[in-house]
Design a protein around this motif. Structure first.
Motif, PDB file in Angstrom:
ATOM      1  N   GLN A  11      -1.455   7.450   6.681  1.00 49.54           N
ATOM      2  CA  GLN A  11      -2.248   6.314   7.151  1.00 49.54           C
ATOM      3  C   GLN A  11      -1.733   5.676   8.429  1.00 49.54           C
ATOM      4  OE1 GLN A  11      -3.059   3.420   4.081  1.00 49.54           O
ATOM      5  NE2 GLN A  11      -3.750   4.979   2.628  1.00 49.54           N
ATOM      6  N   LEU A  56      -7.933   4.322   5.001  1.00 44.00           N
ATOM      7  CA  LEU A  56      -7.437   4.036   3.656  1.00 44.00           C
ATOM      8  C   LEU A  56      -7.675   5.185   2.682  1.00 44.00           C
ATOM      9  CD1 LEU A  56      -8.471   0.288   3.243  1.00 44.00           C
ATOM     10  CD2 LEU A  56      -6.215   1.231   3.803  1.00 44.00           C
ATOM     11  N   LYS A  63      -0.888   7.867   1.812  1.00 39.96           N
ATOM     12  CA  LYS A  63      -0.162   6.751   2.408  1.00 39.96           C
ATOM     13  C   LYS A  63       0.754   7.185   3.538  1.00 39.96           C
ATOM     14  CE  LYS A  63      -0.286   3.536  -1.506  1.00 39.96           C
ATOM     15  NZ  LYS A  63      -1.176   2.628  -0.778  1.00 39.96           N
ATOM     16  N   GLU A  64       1.369   8.357   3.400  1.00 38.86           N
ATOM     17  CA  GLU A  64       2.283   8.812   4.441  1.00 38.86           C
ATOM     18  C   GLU A  64       1.549   9.188   5.722  1.00 38.86           C
ATOM     19  OE1 GLU A  64       1.481  12.365   1.695  1.00 38.86           O
ATOM     20  OE2 GLU A  64       1.804  10.210   1.517  1.00 38.86           O
TER      21      GLU A  64
END
Length: 273
Positions: free
Chosen positions: A200, A193, A197-198
């Protein structure tokens, strides 16, 4: 075909890796806590655009089949993403890969050198070329580039910062460089986390079977990781990996093999098999 390409990225990804206690240790001219030292290393990683390292990995699957990998890698992010992974020794379940495996990624083209693949294709060329923009379309290219990026140092050291129990355990010399040795663990789900985000989903797939990962990190006075060790076990499966860094931000020679040494992947050969 893609299995061989992905394997190189996965092995390299497993070989890379951890923050918490307040044991003060010197880093340069400033005394930092163990947690601060790891955080600084993650910040330092932002300025590392290339590196070389040696890899050692031992693992076992839930059925007790054991394997091992030894090799080295070159990795750069600029001016273009490129990597050269050489796995000189590869074995699993008592079987070895003759001649090992080498994969070079340059300009969205992968070059694979493996005796087994050469025999399978019936070619006298030592290398096989796979244009990632043509084979399987843009999706295939993206998947392999994702695998290559898993050996990115920034991703690796960010995972280390999820630890809540890191502590300094001594000072040691690594390849002639004085370092502070840190030891700890991090929860895999929380560590993922912390990544963009790209990134994860890509990394989560490699850590999905693990709850906690133990690590050792040897950090020099400049805040750079000189050696990182990882080990974990879950549901009968286990792994132990070490990455020994040899250089940072040096000019690397990552180039495609000579054209007369490269064969083409047959058009009718499925890349997913």
């Amino acid at each position: 075909m893609r299995r061989f390409l992905v394997a190189a990225g996965v092995v390299a990804a497993l070989a890379v890796a951890g923050c918490g206690t307040t044991t003060a240790q010197p880093l340069g001219d400033v005394k930092l806590s163990a947690a601060e030292a790891i955080q600084q290393t993650a910040q330092k990683a932002e300025s590392i655009d290339s590196y070389s390292a040696d890899i050692v990995l031992d693992f076992a699957d839930p059925k007790g089949q054991k394997g091992s990998v030894q090799g080295s890698m070159l990795f750069q992010q600029k001016p273009t993403l490129a990597s050269d992974v050489t796995l000189s020794q590869v074995s699993f379940g008592g079987q070895t890969v003759p001649g090992g495996l080498r994969v070079i990624l340059a300009d969205e083209v992968a070059y694979v050198k493996m005796d087994m693949l050469k025999t399978l294709l019936g070619t006298d060329k030592p290398w096989v070329k796979v244009d990632l923009k043509e084979v399987g379309g843009a999706e295939a290219a993206g998947q392999f580039l994702d695998q290559a990026q898993q050996i990115d140092l920034k991703t690796s050291v960010t995972l280390l910062t999820a630890s809540k129990d890191v502590k300094a355990v001594g000072t040691e010399s690594v390849n002639g460089v004085d370092t502070t040795h840190y030891s700890g663990s991090f929860p895999a789900d929380a560590a993922v986390l912390l990544l963009p985000k790209e990134t994860q989903e890509r990394v989560k797939g490699q850590l999905a079977s693990l709850k906690n990962v133990k690590f050792d990190a040897w950090i020099d006075a400049d805040g750079l990781p000189r050696k990182i060790g990882l080990n974990g076990a879950e549901s009968g499966a286990s792994f132990s990996a070490t990455l020994l860094f040899k250089s940072f931000n040096e000019q690397l020679q990552i180039a495609a093999p000579a054209a007369d040494q490269v064969g083409e992947l047959p058009k009718n050969m499925p890349v997913g098999g």
